[in-house]
Scaffold this motif. Structure first.
Motif, PDB file in Angstrom:
ATOM      1  N   GLN A 148      -8.846   2.623  -3.588  1.00 55.78           N
ATOM      2  CA  GLN A 148      -7.930   3.086  -4.633  1.00 55.78           C
ATOM      3  C   GLN A 148      -8.718   3.493  -5.880  1.00 55.78           C
ATOM      4  O   GLN A 148      -8.397   4.504  -6.515  1.00 55.78           O
TER       5      GLN A 148
ATOM      6  N   TRP B   6      -6.950  11.387  -0.120  1.00 57.40           N
ATOM      7  CA  TRP B   6      -7.080  10.145   0.640  1.00 57.40           C
ATOM      8  C   TRP B   6      -7.770  10.394   1.976  1.00 57.40           C
ATOM      9  O   TRP B   6      -8.543   9.555   2.445  1.00 57.40           O
TER      10      TRP B   6
ATOM     11  N   ARG C  55       0.846  -1.193   0.000  1.00 61.58           N
ATOM     12  CA  ARG C  55       0.000   0.000   0.000  1.00 61.58           C
ATOM     13  C   ARG C  55       0.877   1.237   0.000  1.00 61.58           C
ATOM     14  O   ARG C  55       1.938   1.266   0.618  1.00 61.58           O
TER      15      ARG C  55
ATOM     16  N   TRP D  21      -9.351  -1.854   0.459  1.00 60.47           N
ATOM     17  CA  TRP D  21      -8.283  -0.975  -0.021  1.00 60.47           C
ATOM     18  C   TRP D  21      -8.338  -0.831  -1.540  1.00 60.47           C
ATOM     19  O   TRP D  21      -8.196   0.259  -2.075  1.00 60.47           O
TER      20      TRP D  21
ATOM     21  N   VAL E 135     -10.221   6.884  -5.312  1.00 55.63           N
ATOM     22  CA  VAL E 135      -9.216   7.953  -5.442  1.00 55.63           C
ATOM     23  C   VAL E 135      -8.928   8.223  -6.917  1.00 55.63           C
ATOM     24  O   VAL E 135      -8.870   9.382  -7.336  1.00 55.63           O
TER      25      VAL E 135
ATOM     26  N   LEU F  82     -10.927   8.227   3.029  1.00 52.89           N
ATOM     27  CA  LEU F  82     -10.892   7.390   4.226  1.00 52.89           C
ATOM     28  C   LEU F  82     -11.939   7.820   5.254  1.00 52.89           C
ATOM     29  O   LEU F  82     -12.517   6.975   5.945  1.00 52.89           O
TER      30      LEU F  82
ATOM     31  N   ILE G 242       0.500   5.793  -0.391  1.00 52.72           N
ATOM     32  CA  ILE G 242      -0.262   7.023  -0.601  1.00 52.72           C
ATOM     33  C   ILE G 242       0.750   8.086  -1.018  1.00 52.72           C
ATOM     34  O   ILE G 242       1.726   8.339  -0.297  1.00 52.72           O
TER      35      ILE G 242
ATOM     36  N   ALA H 139       0.323  11.717   4.659  1.00 46.93           N
ATOM     37  CA  ALA H 139       0.304  10.452   3.918  1.00 46.93           C
ATOM     38  C   ALA H 139       0.773   9.299   4.807  1.00 46.93           C
ATOM     39  O   ALA H 139       0.173   8.222   4.800  1.00 46.93           O
TER      40      ALA H 139
ATOM     41  N   GLU I 281      -1.419  13.422  -2.879  1.00 46.84           N
ATOM     42  CA  GLU I 281      -2.794  12.927  -2.817  1.00 46.84           C
ATOM     43  C   GLU I 281      -3.290  12.717  -1.389  1.00 46.84           C
ATOM     44  O   GLU I 281      -4.393  12.237  -1.179  1.00 46.84           O
TER      45      GLU I 281
END
Length: 86
Positions: A77, A15, A5, A73, A80, A19, A7, A57, A11
């Motif tokens: 993604q 995120w 994973r 997850w 996003v 989230l 980030i 992040a 971004e």
């Protein structure tokens, strides 16, 4: 082997929004998980100069690793990627 994973720093605010939506829409989400994320969101918005995007992040990734299952997850993604286009 699943991908690790990540980030991207730029971004991190995107995120954060994704989230937060996730944590409050998941009926099974733990109260402690929500409070942790709300704490991060508060600090990031109340003190934006004290928490650079790279740190945000890191905090979000740590939260996601602890509370977001792999299948969720992948969905996040996709959200996003969709929001990037706006």
């Amino acid at each position: 082997m699943p991908r690790t994973r990540a980030i991207q720093d730029a971004e991190a605010p995107l995120w954060l929004a994704v989230l937060l939506d996730y944590s409050f829409s998941d009926k099974n989400a733990q109260r402690a998980a929500r409070l942790d994320l709300v704490g991060v969101a508060h600090d990031a918005t109340a003190y934006p100069d004290d928490i650079p995007h790279w740190r945000l992040a890191e905090l979000l990734l740590r939260w996601a690793q602890q509370y977001v299952p792999a299948e969720d997850w992948r969905r996040l993604q996709a959200r996003v990627r969709k929001r990037r286009g706006f």
